[in-house]
Design a protein around this motif. Structure first.
Motif, PDB file in Angstrom:
ATOM      1  N   ILE A 211      10.622   4.786   1.707  1.00 57.14           N
ATOM      2  CA  ILE A 211       9.426   4.645   2.545  1.00 57.14           C
ATOM      3  C   ILE A 211       9.678   5.168   3.953  1.00 57.14           C
ATOM      4  O   ILE A 211       8.865   5.935   4.502  1.00 57.14           O
ATOM      5  CB  ILE A 211       8.969   3.178   2.583  1.00 57.14           C
ATOM      6  CG1 ILE A 211       8.534   2.730   1.185  1.00 57.14           C
ATOM      7  CG2 ILE A 211       7.819   2.987   3.575  1.00 57.14           C
ATOM      8  CD1 ILE A 211       8.279   1.241   1.064  1.00 57.14           C
ATOM      9  N   GLU A 215       7.874   8.356   5.862  1.00 54.34           N
ATOM     10  CA  GLU A 215       7.194   8.232   7.152  1.00 54.34           C
ATOM     11  C   GLU A 215       7.753   9.206   8.179  1.00 54.34           C
ATOM     12  O   GLU A 215       7.008   9.824   8.949  1.00 54.34           O
ATOM     13  CB  GLU A 215       7.281   6.792   7.641  1.00 54.34           C
ATOM     14  CG  GLU A 215       6.469   5.827   6.769  1.00 54.34           C
ATOM     15  CD  GLU A 215       6.465   4.406   7.276  1.00 54.34           C
ATOM     16  OE1 GLU A 215       7.161   4.113   8.287  1.00 54.34           O
ATOM     17  OE2 GLU A 215       5.776   3.554   6.664  1.00 54.34           O
ATOM     18  N   THR A 290       9.145  -4.334   3.146  1.00 60.17           N
ATOM     19  CA  THR A 290       9.464  -3.445   2.027  1.00 60.17           C
ATOM     20  C   THR A 290       8.914  -4.008   0.723  1.00 60.17           C
ATOM     21  O   THR A 290       8.293  -3.289  -0.076  1.00 60.17           O
ATOM     22  CB  THR A 290      10.984  -3.250   1.923  1.00 60.17           C
ATOM     23  OG1 THR A 290      11.470  -2.645   3.126  1.00 60.17           O
ATOM     24  CG2 THR A 290      11.342  -2.375   0.731  1.00 60.17           C
ATOM     25  N   ALA A 293       5.159  -3.625   0.570  1.00 60.54           N
ATOM     26  CA  ALA A 293       4.754  -2.236   0.327  1.00 60.54           C
ATOM     27  C   ALA A 293       4.895  -1.871  -1.146  1.00 60.54           C
ATOM     28  O   ALA A 293       4.025  -1.211  -1.720  1.00 60.54           O
ATOM     29  CB  ALA A 293       5.579  -1.298   1.200  1.00 60.54           C
ATOM     30  N   TRP A 294       5.975  -2.295  -1.763  1.00 57.00           N
ATOM     31  CA  TRP A 294       6.177  -1.984  -3.179  1.00 57.00           C
ATOM     32  C   TRP A 294       5.197  -2.754  -4.057  1.00 57.00           C
ATOM     33  O   TRP A 294       4.697  -2.220  -5.053  1.00 57.00           O
ATOM     34  CB  TRP A 294       7.624  -2.247  -3.579  1.00 57.00           C
ATOM     35  CG  TRP A 294       8.497  -1.088  -3.195  1.00 57.00           C
ATOM     36  CD1 TRP A 294       9.090  -0.877  -1.987  1.00 57.00           C
ATOM     37  CD2 TRP A 294       8.813   0.042  -4.001  1.00 57.00           C
ATOM     38  NE1 TRP A 294       9.771   0.315  -1.997  1.00 57.00           N
ATOM     39  CE2 TRP A 294       9.625   0.894  -3.220  1.00 57.00           C
ATOM     40  CE3 TRP A 294       8.510   0.407  -5.310  1.00 57.00           C
ATOM     41  CZ2 TRP A 294      10.114   2.100  -3.713  1.00 57.00           C
ATOM     42  CZ3 TRP A 294       9.002   1.602  -5.801  1.00 57.00           C
ATOM     43  CH2 TRP A 294       9.795   2.438  -5.008  1.00 57.00           C
ATOM     44  N   SER A 297       1.824  -1.083  -3.825  1.00 59.67           N
ATOM     45  CA  SER A 297       1.771   0.252  -4.441  1.00 59.67           C
ATOM     46  C   SER A 297       1.247   0.211  -5.870  1.00 59.67           C
ATOM     47  O   SER A 297       0.824   1.230  -6.413  1.00 59.67           O
ATOM     48  CB  SER A 297       3.156   0.906  -4.413  1.00 59.67           C
ATOM     49  OG  SER A 297       4.050   0.254  -5.305  1.00 59.67           O
ATOM     50  N   THR A 314       2.458   7.187   1.495  1.00 63.07           N
ATOM     51  CA  THR A 314       2.496   7.554   2.912  1.00 63.07           C
ATOM     52  C   THR A 314       1.618   8.771   3.180  1.00 63.07           C
ATOM     53  O   THR A 314       0.846   8.792   4.149  1.00 63.07           O
ATOM     54  CB  THR A 314       3.942   7.846   3.349  1.00 63.07           C
ATOM     55  OG1 THR A 314       4.720   6.658   3.180  1.00 63.07           O
ATOM     56  CG2 THR A 314       4.001   8.267   4.807  1.00 63.07           C
TER      57      THR A 314
END
Length: 323
Positions: A211, A215, A290, A293-294, A297, A314
Motif C-alpha cells: 500500500i 501511494e 493496514t 485497508a485490506w 478492499s 490506490t
C-alpha cells in the motif's frame, strides 16, 4: 508468499545446490510425505522428488494428485498409508483450522504417525494452533515444527523458498535434510509457535509495504516522475522493500498480477496479525490502518484476485488492468 527477512546468526542449514537428499547420514529414512498438493505443496513435493527423495503425497483433489504423480510423486491411498511410509511429513494447508482437522480430527494424523516422525507444518497458522498440535504429537513420540514459507509457487518449484521455523533443535536436525532439499534459506526463530509469529509479522509488513509503495508511486507519477524511474531511485535508497524491489516490477507495473498468492490469503494473514495484536493488548495504529485497508478492499477485489492487486485501490489509472 512475501519474503521473510534473513537473520544470519540464527540460520540453520545451507543451500542445497544439486546435492541429493542424503537422509541416511542423519539417522532417518529417505521418505517424505506431503499433505496438501496445491500450488505450494504440490511444487514442494515435485522439488523433493526431483532431488532424489522418495515422496508420497495426499490431497482430496484428483487433479492435484495427477499433476504431481506425473512428476514422480507417489499418491497415498489414505492418511494412514502416508503416515506409515513417512519419516518426515510436510503439511501445506490453507488455514490453521485445516491443520487442526488433519492432525487432531477423528482418525487424524496424530493417531497414525510412527514414533520418531517429524511433522513440518508450512501453513501460515497461529502460534496457539502450533503449540496445541505439537503437544498432541509429543504424547505419541513424534516431533512438530511450524515452518511457514515465503517465495510463492515459483520458489516452491525451484527449491528457493525461505522457511522461518519454530520447534526444538533436535527435531530440526532430524528434518533438516528434507528442509534443505525444499528451501534455500532456513531461519530457526525459537520454540514451537515462533515460526508462525515471525511469518505473521513478515506478512503484515508486506501487506503495508504494498500500500505505501502504491501511494508513493502515485504521488511521484502525479508530480511527473515515471514509476519505473521512481522505483529505481527508491531501490537505491533507504525506502526500498520487497514491494518496491520485487512485487511492483514483477507483478504490478506490468499489470501481470500472477504471483500465485491471493487477496484472500493475504487478508487471512493480516487478520492473524490483527488477532495477535488484540490478544497482546497492543495499540498499533499503522497495523490497524493496514488491516482496515485490506478488509475494505473486499468491496472491489475478490479473494481469488492476486494479492498485488491491492495497488489498484490506490490508483486504478496507474495500476488497473483496463479493458
Amino acid at each position: 508468499m512475501p519474503g521473510a527477512s534473513h537473520t544470519r546468526s540464527q540460520e540453520v542449514g545451507h543451500r542445497v545446490g544439486h546435492r541429493q537428499f542424503e537422509a541416511e547420514e542423519q539417522g532417518m529414512g529417505r521418505q517424505v510425505g506431503v499433505i496438501g498438493l496445491g500450488n505450494m505443496g504440490g511444487n514442494m513435493a515435485i522439488t523433493l522428488a526431483r532431488k532424489g527423495v522418495v515422496v508420497t503425497g495426499l490431497d482430496p483433489s484428483s487433479a492435484a494428485c495427477e499433476r504431481v504423480a506425473a512428476q514422480g510423486v507417489a499418491i497415498a491411498g489414505d492418511l494412514a498409508a502416508l503416515a506409515a511410509s513417512s519419516d518426515v511429513i510436510v503439511l501445506s494447508l490453507p488455514k490453521a483450522e485445516h491443520v487442526e482437522a488433519v492432525c487432531l480430527g477423528e482418525a487424524g494424523l496424530v493417531s497414525r504417525v510412527r514414533p520418531g516422525t517429524v511433522v513440518v507444518d508450512t501453513t501460515t497458522s497461529t502460534p496457539e494452533t502450533s503449540r496445541r498440535v505439537a503437544a498432541a504429537f509429543a504424547e505419541v513420540g513424534a516431533d512438530f515444527l511450524d515452518a511457514p514459507v515465503s517465495g510463492g509457487p515459483a520458489g516452491a518449484a525451484a527449491g528457493t523458498m525461505t522457511m522461518v521455523i519454530g520447534g526444538s533443535e533436535a527435531a530440526l536436525a532430524k528434518a533438516l535434510p528434507a528442509l534443505e532439499a525444499m528451501s534455500a534459506t532456513r531461519v530457526h526463530i525459537g520454540a514451537v509457535g515462533a515460526g508462525n509469529i515471525a511469518k505473521i509479522a513478515n506478512n503484515l509488513l508486506a501487506a503495508a509495504h504494498l500500500i505505501t509503495t502504491a501511494e508513493a508511486v502515485t504521488m511521484a507519477a502525479r508530480a511527473g516522475v515515471a514509476p519505473e524511474k521512481l522505483l529505481e531511485g527508491i531501490n537505491a535508497g533507504s525506502g526500498r522493500s520487497a514491494a518496491s524491489q520485487g512485487m511492483f516490477p514483477t507483478w504490478v507495473l506490468n499489470k501481470a498480477y500472477d504471483s500465485g498468492f491471493t487477496m484472500g490469503l493475504m487478508r487471512k494473514d493480516v487478520g492473524l496479525a490483527q488477532q495477535l495484536i488484540a490478544e497482546l493488548g497492543l495499540d498499533l495504529p499503522l497495523a490497524a490502518a493496514t488491516a482496515q485497508a485490506w478488509k475494505a478492499s473486499a468491496e472491489t477485489l475478490a479473494d481469488g484476485e492476486d494479492f498485488c492487486a491491492i495497488a489498484r485501490r490506490t490508483s486504478e489509472d496507474l495500476f488497473g488492468k483496463g479493458e
